[in-house]
Design an enzyme around this catalytic site. Sequence first.
Site, short mmCIF file in Angstrom:
data_model
loop_
_atom_site.label_atom_id
_atom_site.label_comp_id
_atom_site.label_asym_id
_atom_site.label_seq_id
_atom_site.Cartn_x
_atom_site.Cartn_y
_atom_site.Cartn_z
N ASP A 1 0.81 -1.22 0.00
CA ASP A 1 0.00 0.00 0.00
C ASP A 1 0.84 1.28 0.00
OD1 ASP A 1 -2.84 1.07 0.67
OD2 ASP A 1 -1.63 1.97 2.26
N GLU B 1 1.70 -0.25 -4.93
CA GLU B 1 0.68 0.75 -5.24
C GLU B 1 1.27 2.14 -5.13
OE1 GLU B 1 -3.49 2.71 -3.69
OE2 GLU B 1 -1.73 2.47 -2.42
C1 GLC Z 1 -4.22 3.11 -0.39
C2 GLC Z 1 -5.50 2.32 -0.24
C3 GLC Z 1 -6.59 3.24 0.22
C4 GLC Z 1 -6.19 3.81 1.55
C5 GLC Z 1 -4.82 4.47 1.49
C6 GLC Z 1 -4.27 4.69 2.86
O1 GLC Z 1 -4.33 4.07 -1.41
O2 GLC Z 1 -5.82 1.67 -1.43
O3 GLC Z 1 -7.82 2.58 0.31
O4 GLC Z 1 -7.14 4.74 1.99
O5 GLC Z 1 -3.87 3.70 0.82
O6 GLC Z 1 -3.87 3.48 3.43
#
Ligand code: GLC
Length: 531
Positions: A202, A266
């Site tokens: 993440d 991500e």
């Molecule tokens: C990422 C997740 C999202 C979350 C953020 C903070 O972007 O996909 O859902 O709010 O991180 O953890």
Amino acid sequence: MTWWQPGVLYQIYPRSFADSNGDGIGDMDGITGHLDHLRGSPGSLGVDAIWVSPFFRSPGADFGYDVSDYTDIDPVYGDLAAFDRLLAAAHERGLRVLLDLIPGHTSVEHPWFRAARSSRTDPHRRLYIWADPTPDGGPPNGWTSTFGGSAWEWDEGSGQYYLHSFYPEQPDLDWREPAVHERIGEVVRFWLQRGVDGFRVDAIDRSIKDPLLRENPPALPGPRRFDSFRGQYHLWNKDRPETLDVVRSIRRSAERVKPGSLLLGESYIPIERLARYLGDHPGDAFDLVFDFPFLDSAWDAGALRHAVEAAEAHFPPSGWPCRALSNHDNPRHATRFGRGSLRAAAMLSLTLRGTPVLYMGEEIGMADVPASAGEALDRAGRDAARTPMQWRDEPGAGFTSGEPWLRIGDTSSVNVADQAEDPGSLLSLYRRLIAERAASPALASGSYRGLDTSPESGVFAYVRESGTERSLVAIECRGRAGSHDLFAAARGSLPKTGRLALSTDTSRPSSDDLDLSHVDLAANEGIIVSL
Ligand code: GLC
């Protein structure tokens, strides 16, 4: 070739997949009970792995992305025994399991943070980022958080501000601190030893910030969603060069336990910078990174080709793209692109070079279900893309026997049970495309070359090639029927004819010999042609 290059991943948002105990919230046993849909049964989709969004202990300020215990299951989803059952059942079917690793921040309720704020001398203090107020008592700088407002929250008890890139309930861990590498390394080890196959990692680009806390310049005009949001250009608190060291640290932790574990990063940044997170060679950093410029692309032949080829061109030769059209943070593509394009979008996603990540429900055409006033739960407004999976056309949608945690969409034709029986359904098309991909080395792992179709034609066309096998894919994106000269668009690189292998219009006979200089495409039709 790794398992994940030709593979297809499937994202499960566990709150909304299947509820086994009638409390209106999805859970582990619900997932375990619905694996037939995914792999290992005659009617399965045939995906290779699931990525399950967080189900760890959490007070739920960000629906699980605020973790208070990384190595336990939140009681709302079950317990570790239920997790072990899910993992075993998935593996029995040859379905791999990826978890969500959230290295950038914990919950304010995490014991590390409780200890950290208890006193300035507590050893946990250094796991987080603290700073003194300015002389007038204000936050240390003007950095804004992703969800709005200052990225700094005042901690009355210890008399300093702490940093949070997301909600104030999500204090940022300090990845310049070796103890953070160790603690998160232990989390990685815990789950890999338990048998998981890797992680979606993440918000990696928030893990490192400028140690001098320099001010971000004001936002540039125009929409620049990746760098410029909440009033500023996030130069100093996002995607710092040292972030690659964080990825390598997570990689090392994983390799020590289970070499070859999949790490999928991500990060919402432009593709050239995203490519850096693949490291210097395979296995150095992330295996895959989500191509969010692709997710952001309009349903337009020119825009899609641009997004696809930007990744092809900027990635290192060993790099492998990874694309999703929808996820739990963005409006679903059924809503963004419109229903008419869903079959063609499925073909696009499953025939490009790269690993597709399907978001639960897209295979039946689920669209956003906007919350009505007073119903909204997610403070960042993402509920509409997170509504429960529509298994059957009945109250509760086969998702729950109780009151669903979010309003369920219209199940009348958008449901798994009815579409499973209908050879012309979107679900049946997804199955066929996944099977076609699995059976074709060209589609699964071949090279990519775009055809030089004119932007006015509205057709995005490309060739995938592996050894002697070649497939041409053509997608009509403008919603207008027409005849297209793909032979000319290939500038001599294609034969004059091919055999239609699959059309999104399943009534079109698949044995047709096609003259590539006159390819008729219906509005929003996609075709795969064997050459
Ligand atoms: C990422 C997740 C999202 C979350 C953020 C903070 O972007 O996909 O859902 O709010 O991180 O953890």
